[in-house]
Design a protein around this motif. Structure first.
Motif, PDB file in Angstrom:
ATOM      1  N   ARG B 309       0.857  -1.178   0.000  1.00 20.79           N
ATOM      2  CA  ARG B 309       0.000   0.000   0.000  1.00 20.79           C
ATOM      3  C   ARG B 309       0.897   1.233   0.000  1.00 20.79           C
ATOM      4  N   ALA B 310       0.621   2.123  -0.898  1.00 24.83           N
ATOM      5  CA  ALA B 310       1.489   3.289  -1.017  1.00 24.83           C
ATOM      6  C   ALA B 310       1.135   4.323   0.034  1.00 24.83           C
ATOM      7  N   LEU B 311       2.126   4.763   0.768  1.00 21.70           N
ATOM      8  CA  LEU B 311       1.955   5.893   1.669  1.00 21.70           C
ATOM      9  C   LEU B 311       2.409   7.130   0.910  1.00 21.70           C
ATOM     10  N   PRO B 312       1.903   8.301   1.307  1.00 20.37           N
ATOM     11  CA  PRO B 312       2.372   9.502   0.603  1.00 20.37           C
ATOM     12  C   PRO B 312       3.871   9.692   0.835  1.00 20.37           C
ATOM     13  N   ASP B 313       4.518  10.373  -0.098  1.00 13.21           N
ATOM     14  CA  ASP B 313       5.969  10.557  -0.016  1.00 13.21           C
ATOM     15  C   ASP B 313       6.389  11.212   1.300  1.00 13.21           C
ATOM     16  N   ASP B 314       5.515  12.062   1.831  1.00 13.20           N
ATOM     17  CA  ASP B 314       5.922  12.825   3.013  1.00 13.20           C
ATOM     18  C   ASP B 314       5.429  12.175   4.312  1.00 13.20           C
ATOM     19  N   TYR B 315       5.180  10.846   4.289  1.00 10.45           N
ATOM     20  CA  TYR B 315       4.593  10.257   5.499  1.00 10.45           C
ATOM     21  C   TYR B 315       5.502  10.415   6.713  1.00 10.45           C
ATOM     22  N   GLN B 316       6.829  10.378   6.493  1.00  7.65           N
ATOM     23  CA  GLN B 316       7.748  10.535   7.625  1.00  7.65           C
ATOM     24  C   GLN B 316       7.594  11.925   8.252  1.00  7.65           C
ATOM     25  N   GLN B 317       7.454  12.933   7.387  1.00  6.42           N
ATOM     26  CA  GLN B 317       7.268  14.304   7.897  1.00  6.42           C
ATOM     27  C   GLN B 317       5.936  14.405   8.645  1.00  6.42           C
ATOM     28  N   GLN B 318       4.922  13.700   8.096  1.00 10.43           N
ATOM     29  CA  GLN B 318       3.617  13.728   8.760  1.00 10.43           C
ATOM     30  C   GLN B 318       3.693  13.069  10.137  1.00 10.43           C
ATOM     31  N   PHE B 319       4.418  11.939  10.224  1.00 15.23           N
ATOM     32  CA  PHE B 319       4.605  11.280  11.529  1.00 15.23           C
ATOM     33  C   PHE B 319       5.284  12.258  12.488  1.00 15.23           C
ATOM     34  N   ALA B 320       6.370  12.873  11.981  1.00 11.49           N
ATOM     35  CA  ALA B 320       7.162  13.767  12.846  1.00 11.49           C
ATOM     36  C   ALA B 320       6.294  14.923  13.332  1.00 11.49           C
ATOM     37  N   ALA B 321       5.452  15.445  12.438  1.00  6.64           N
ATOM     38  CA  ALA B 321       4.614  16.588  12.829  1.00  6.64           C
ATOM     39  C   ALA B 321       3.576  16.157  13.859  1.00  6.64           C
ATOM     40  N   PHE B 322       2.900  15.046  13.585  1.00  4.10           N
ATOM     41  CA  PHE B 322       1.825  14.643  14.492  1.00  4.10           C
ATOM     42  C   PHE B 322       2.367  14.233  15.858  1.00  4.10           C
ATOM     43  N   TYR B 323       3.509  13.520  15.834  1.00  2.00           N
ATOM     44  CA  TYR B 323       4.046  12.997  17.097  1.00  2.00           C
ATOM     45  C   TYR B 323       5.066  13.933  17.725  1.00  2.00           C
ATOM     46  N   GLN B 324       5.069  15.206  17.333  1.00  2.00           N
ATOM     47  CA  GLN B 324       6.060  16.104  17.937  1.00  2.00           C
ATOM     48  C   GLN B 324       5.815  16.193  19.445  1.00  2.00           C
ATOM     49  N   GLY B 325       6.941  16.206  20.178  1.00  2.00           N
ATOM     50  CA  GLY B 325       6.824  16.327  21.621  1.00  2.00           C
ATOM     51  C   GLY B 325       6.726  15.000  22.360  1.00  2.00           C
ATOM     52  N   VAL B 326       6.509  13.890  21.642  1.00  2.00           N
ATOM     53  CA  VAL B 326       6.448  12.606  22.346  1.00  2.00           C
ATOM     54  C   VAL B 326       7.746  11.845  22.089  1.00  2.00           C
ATOM     55  N   ARG B 327       7.917  10.713  22.772  1.00  2.00           N
ATOM     56  CA  ARG B 327       9.133   9.914  22.583  1.00  2.00           C
ATOM     57  C   ARG B 327       8.906   8.954  21.439  1.00  2.00           C
ATOM     58  N   ARG B 328       9.784   9.037  20.473  1.00  2.00           N
ATOM     59  CA  ARG B 328       9.640   8.154  19.317  1.00  2.00           C
ATOM     60  C   ARG B 328      10.913   7.345  19.156  1.00  2.00           C
ATOM     61  N   VAL B 329      10.752   6.097  18.778  1.00  2.00           N
ATOM     62  CA  VAL B 329      11.910   5.292  18.421  1.00  2.00           C
ATOM     63  C   VAL B 329      12.150   5.545  16.944  1.00  2.00           C
ATOM     64  N   ARG B 330      13.281   6.138  16.649  1.00  2.00           N
ATOM     65  CA  ARG B 330      13.581   6.407  15.244  1.00  2.00           C
ATOM     66  C   ARG B 330      14.765   5.548  14.852  1.00  2.00           C
ATOM     67  N   SER B 331      14.537   4.697  13.899  1.00  2.00           N
ATOM     68  CA  SER B 331      15.587   3.739  13.585  1.00  2.00           C
ATOM     69  C   SER B 331      15.493   3.263  12.152  1.00  2.00           C
ATOM     70  N   TYR B 332      16.588   2.660  11.709  1.00  2.00           N
ATOM     71  CA  TYR B 332      16.616   2.004  10.408  1.00  2.00           C
ATOM     72  C   TYR B 332      16.984   0.556  10.675  1.00  2.00           C
ATOM     73  N   GLY B 333      16.122  -0.338  10.295  1.00  2.00           N
ATOM     74  CA  GLY B 333      16.441  -1.729  10.577  1.00  2.00           C
ATOM     75  C   GLY B 333      15.657  -2.669   9.691  1.00  2.00           C
ATOM     76  N   MET B 334      15.854  -3.936   9.929  1.00  2.00           N
ATOM     77  CA  MET B 334      15.132  -4.964   9.192  1.00  2.00           C
ATOM     78  C   MET B 334      15.191  -6.235  10.028  1.00  2.00           C
ATOM     79  N   THR B 335      14.215  -7.106   9.820  1.00  2.00           N
ATOM     80  CA  THR B 335      14.174  -8.338  10.605  1.00  2.00           C
ATOM     81  C   THR B 335      15.467  -9.128  10.465  1.00  2.00           C
ATOM     82  N   GLU B 336      16.162  -8.919   9.353  1.00  2.00           N
ATOM     83  CA  GLU B 336      17.342  -9.718   9.057  1.00  2.00           C
ATOM     84  C   GLU B 336      18.507  -9.485  10.010  1.00  2.00           C
TER      85      GLU B 336
END
Lengths: 466, 447
Positions: B309-336
């Motif tokens: 399912r395609a998310l909009p290109d700016d979904y990361q910015q949208q997450f950052a905007a909506f969740y501003q001020g809370v604790r977020r785990v920001r990471s790059y990873g994979m199950t591997e």
């Protein structure tokens, strides 16, 4: 970010030539592609890529006999390559094509064959029922005794050609010329040179000839909406003639609508079926294997007619004998293949390594060096054998092999010939388009159907005078 | 003295996991790579075959690791027919060639479907984490008990690094996921809830377990279509089953949206893959919850590929905007690989010490790791911590990795934020007439 060492910057860019309305385009170059596969091509002038509907195309009224003569002369010129146009294209092609130089050389050396008089006539006669309907109006008697007339009228075509075998460009130019219509060819990134070399050769044979002026061949990135949404309109073209490439076909679909039709040479795959007769003697086995190896290695298995799955009527032991011999013969140079092919890609290699460890249900012959590899398995493998890999599957009866043919299966090579009649209806029913004698998969004869239809007939606009 | 692999694993509890000197680390990593190779070569046939074939007998430098890396397809290289025909012993034999599981460890007697097969392996002390791609064929990535404990340690000590979150169970929990299932993200969400959420106060998207057979249903249908035996009714049922499932999940999501809106002044735990997170944010915005409108002690976990399912290109910015001020785990990873590369104050993803990043050319053949500076290439790695399988793998990601010290002051290496799939960078525009039945059935299955 100090000491940045970005990789993949191109050292020498390849310059791609555009032909617009029969002439080499002089527009300033722009860059395409990334890294080692980067190249430049002239900037597009979209207005010059269409032919106005307010006037007939340049070759609409040229007699087909004259077109045939021009094509034959072009063929002769391609054979001689006096101006070195093919040599130049070949030299650039070697740098970008996944095919080895020797295979490309041999393919280029026989490009002229598509331009032979007998084969041109075969297409006109078998596909259209004769030149009369191409050159004028053919009288037709209607059931109530009325007389009407019909004509194969020149179309406006935009071709998206495949680049896995240079012959596709030749075939597209021949078909486009025989229609007398106007033709815009979109070059694929795996063959940026063959079509333009052929068109330039044609222009050198007959400078300014109406047929030459009916062709343009240019590159744009496939799916580029800024180009395709503008050009793919019924105001400019009647039909999109698209080869292979699932993304291409799916991308093209959004432009198809009233007045703009898709003629699709769908992406396909091919198989072989080998009857128990092959095991009658050492000699018959060798013969069957030789033909099967030839079919499997056509363009080092890059082509859609190249056999990838081979169903052998016999026991597992029979299949193993066959597979072992086949593996040996895959590593032999033929007209359209080389002894060495591309190394087997990492992902496929792993899948095969895993199958090796599932012996005795699976057995593997050969290595990953590109000289050929054969997998014997109880049923077809899940992955797509590619680059001289053949999957041999034993079956109790050839009719069992039919269940593995489908709508994506184009060519089925059969051994021996005598088994074809018992199989061909069932294969056709499953979706197959060509049933051939084993060893005959490569080089479709002109004048026969292609992918289930007669291309020349499908490319024309059939117009009535009632 | 502890082995190099144990020393590296112990860094997770050290409090300065990412503050190691690059030089010391390189030496320890190489030693750990030697240990991992020696141990796994004995137990994993696919690695043994690879070592023999490429002639790599020992690891003297990072270059030696490149020919030993697996591709992601190794973990789904089983013939699908083994599943459709119910040949569970054969499937187990396959699994034993790509993991440390031995066929006689697992009892597959009476197994009825792929979910039961997965459960039997779990019962034998292993966890086959699955990942799914658009083809529907899933990968099985084996973890053993050590690996699971290590994963747990990572979440307890590194959640919200560089400002780790104390393990206090004080939040109202929302897991936008099924109740259970062999997916690392599901386990991860649940473990986070155990550590950071109020006991008994966790809401799930669905109480049903995630079923592997359901995830694989498109692959299984694809196979039936290829064989020409799938009926139109079967295809239609498949389509409508996914439709009604979406409806159920939509209703469940709506309930969660309402609940969060009602409790947004309390500390929350919201965990979900990017797709679900995006739906949730849209729902909350529609309910009038403004950007930055959640309690500051809220913990948000997200991630996951944007599959299907395609998310909009700016979904990361949208997450950052909506969740501003809370604790977020920001990471790059994979199950591997175990854990993930965590974002520092400067937003760069620091590679954990147990993961040796190996930046390769696009073809995945040549090692490009420089001494210093930024290099662009295909992300590959050896996770030396893994016991349940060989941790060397080539990913499909195009990354920039900085091997110089990061602006945050720690020594690298760090993956820079511009991460893309090679596949998404645009195909190579090569057109060939050769293809498979896949082209014909994909449209029907995936629209």
């Amino acid at each position: 970010m100090s000491g940045t060492t970005l990789q993949g910057e191109p050292s020498v860019e390849t310059a791609v030539v555009h032909v617009v309305r029969g002439e080499v385009d002089q527009a300033p170059p722009v860059g395409h592609g990334r890294g080692a596969s980067a190249f430049t091509a002239p900037a597009l002038d979209l207005d010059r890529l269409v032919w106005s509907r307010t006037e007939p195309g340049p070759a609409f009224d040229v007699p087909s006999a004259e077109i045939v003569d021009l094509l034959v002369e072009t063929g002769e010129a391609l054979k001689a390559d006096r101006e070195g146009l093919l040599a130049e294209a070949l030299e650039r092609m070697v740098r970008i094509s996944p095919l080895p130089a020797e295979v490309l050389e041999r393919a280029y050396a026989v490009l002229w064959r598509s331009f032979q008089r007998t084969s041109l006539h075969a297409q006109i006669d078998h596909e259209l029922g004769g030149a009369d309907v191409l050159d004028g109006w053919r009288e037709v008697r209607l059931p109530e005794g009325r007389i009407a007339a019909t004509r194969a009228f020149p179309p406006r075509l935009v071709h998206i050609i495949a680049g896995n075998a240079p012959g596709v460009a030749a075939m597209s130019v021949v078909r486009g010329a025989l229609t007398k219509g106007v033709n815009l060819l979109k070059l694929p990134s795996n063959d940026l040179f063959t079509a333009t070399a052929i068109l330039r050769t044609m222009a050198s044979v007959a400078p300014g000839h109406p047929v030459a002026r009916s062709f343009s061949a240019v590159y744009w990135r496939g799916g580029d909406e800024t180009v395709e949404s503008v050009l793919f309109r019924p105001q400019f073209f009647d039909k999109l003639v698209a080869w292979g490439g699932e993304a291409t076909i799916r991308g093209a679909l959004k432009y198809v609508g009233p007045g703009f039709e898709l003629v699709s040479f769908d992406p396909k795959t091919s198989i072989s079926v080998i009857g128990r007769e092959a095991f009658a003697s050492e000699e018959t086995l060798r013969q069957a294997v030789e033909e099967a190896a030839s079919d499997a290695t056509f363009f080092n298995q890059q082509a859609c007619v190249a056999s990838r799955f081979q169903f052998v009527e016999g026991s597992e032991q029979d299949a193993d004998r066959y597979a072992a011999l086949l593996c040996e013969r895959l590593g032999v140079a033929r007209e359209f293949s080389s002894a060495d092919g591309p190394r087997v890609a990492g992902e496929l290699r792993e899948e095969i390594d895993v199958l090796r460890s599932l012996a005795p249900e699976y057995r593997v012959w050969g290595a990953y060096d590109g000289r050929g590899l054969v997998i014997r398995s109880p049923e077809p493998v899940d992955f797509h054998p590619d680059g001289k890999i053949v999957n041999v599957v034993p079956v109790a009866a050839l009719t069992d092999a039919v269940t593995h043919a489908g709508v994506a299966t184009q060519t089925v090579g059969v051994y021996p010939d005598t088994r074809k009649p018992e199989l061909r209806d069932a294969l056709a029913c499953a979706g197959v388009q060509r049933v051939v004698s084993l060893g005959r998969a490569g080089g479709m004869p002109p004048g026969l159907s292609h992918d289930g239809f007669y291309p020349l007939q499908r490319l024309m606009r059939w117009v009535n005078d009632e | 003295m502890a082995s190099a692999r144990e020393q590296i694993r112990s860094l997770v509890r050290s409090g300065d996991t990412f503050d190691q000197s690059a030089e010391d680390m390189a030496e320890l990593q190489l030693e750990a790579a030697r240990e991992a190779f020696a141990a796994h070569r004995e137990r994993i046939p696919l690695l043994r075959t690879r070592a023999e074939e490429t002639g790599v007998r020992e690891v003297t430098g990072l270059d030696d690791l490149v020919p030993l890396l697996f591709s992601h397809t190794s973990y789904k290289s089983y013939p699908v027919s083994l599943i459709t025909a119910g040949r569970w012993d054969r499937l187990l034999r396959w699994y034993s060639t790509v993991s440390v599981v031995e066929p006689d460890e697992v009892d597959v007697d009476g197994v009825r479907d792929i979910d039961e097969w997965t459960e039997r392996i779990t019962a034998a002390g292993h966890r086959p984490y699955i990942t799914s791609g658009t083809s529907g064929k899933v990968s099985f990535l084996n973890c053993d008990g050590t690996d699971l404990r290590f994963l747990h340690d990572i979440l307890e000590h590194l959640t919200c690094w560089p400002d780790p979150l104390p393990p206090n169970p004080v939040r109202r929990g929302y897991l936008l996921a099924p109740a259970s299932g062999p997916m690392r993200s599901i386990d991860g969400f649940r473990w986070h809830a155990d550590v950071f959420a109020l006991p008994g106060e966790t809401r799930l998207l669905t109480e049903d377990p995630m079923r592997v057979s359901e995830l694989m249903s498109s692959a299984l249908l694809r196979r039936r279509m290829a064989e020409g035996i799938a009926t139109p009714q079967e295809i239609s049922s498949f389509e409508s089953a996914s439709g009604s499932r979406e409806e159920e999940l939509g209703a469940a999501m709506a309930r969660i949206v309402d609940d969060i809106a009602a409790h947004r002044d309390e500390p929350l735990l919201i965990a979900g893959m990017n797709n679900q997170q995006f739906t949730l944010i849209q729902g909350l915005r529609a309910r009038g919850v403004p950007d930055g409108g959640l309690h500051p002690d809220t913990l948000v976990l997200s991630g996951g590929g944007n599959k299907g399912r395609a998310l909009p290109d700016d979904y990361q910015q949208q997450f950052a905007a909506f969740y501003q001020g809370v604790r977020r785990v920001r990471s790059y990873g994979m199950t591997e690989f175990q854990g993930s590369c965590l974002a520092c104050e400067k937003g760069n993803y620091h590679v954990p010490p147990w993961v040796i990043p190996l930046v390769l050319d696009q073809a995945g053949e040549k090692l490009l790791n420089p001494e210093h500076g930024v290099v662009e290439g295909r992300f590959a790695f050896l996770d030396v911590s893994l016991e349940g399988r060989w941790g060397g793998l080539i990913s499909g990601d195009r990354v920039f990795v900085d091997f110089s010290p990061c602006e945050c002051g720690r020594s690298g290496p760090a993956v820079l934020p511009d991460i893309q799939r090679f596949g998404d960078l645009g195909g190579d525009d090569k057109i060939t007439c050769a293809a498979t039945l896949d082209s014909y059935v994909r449209g029907m299955i995936h629209g």
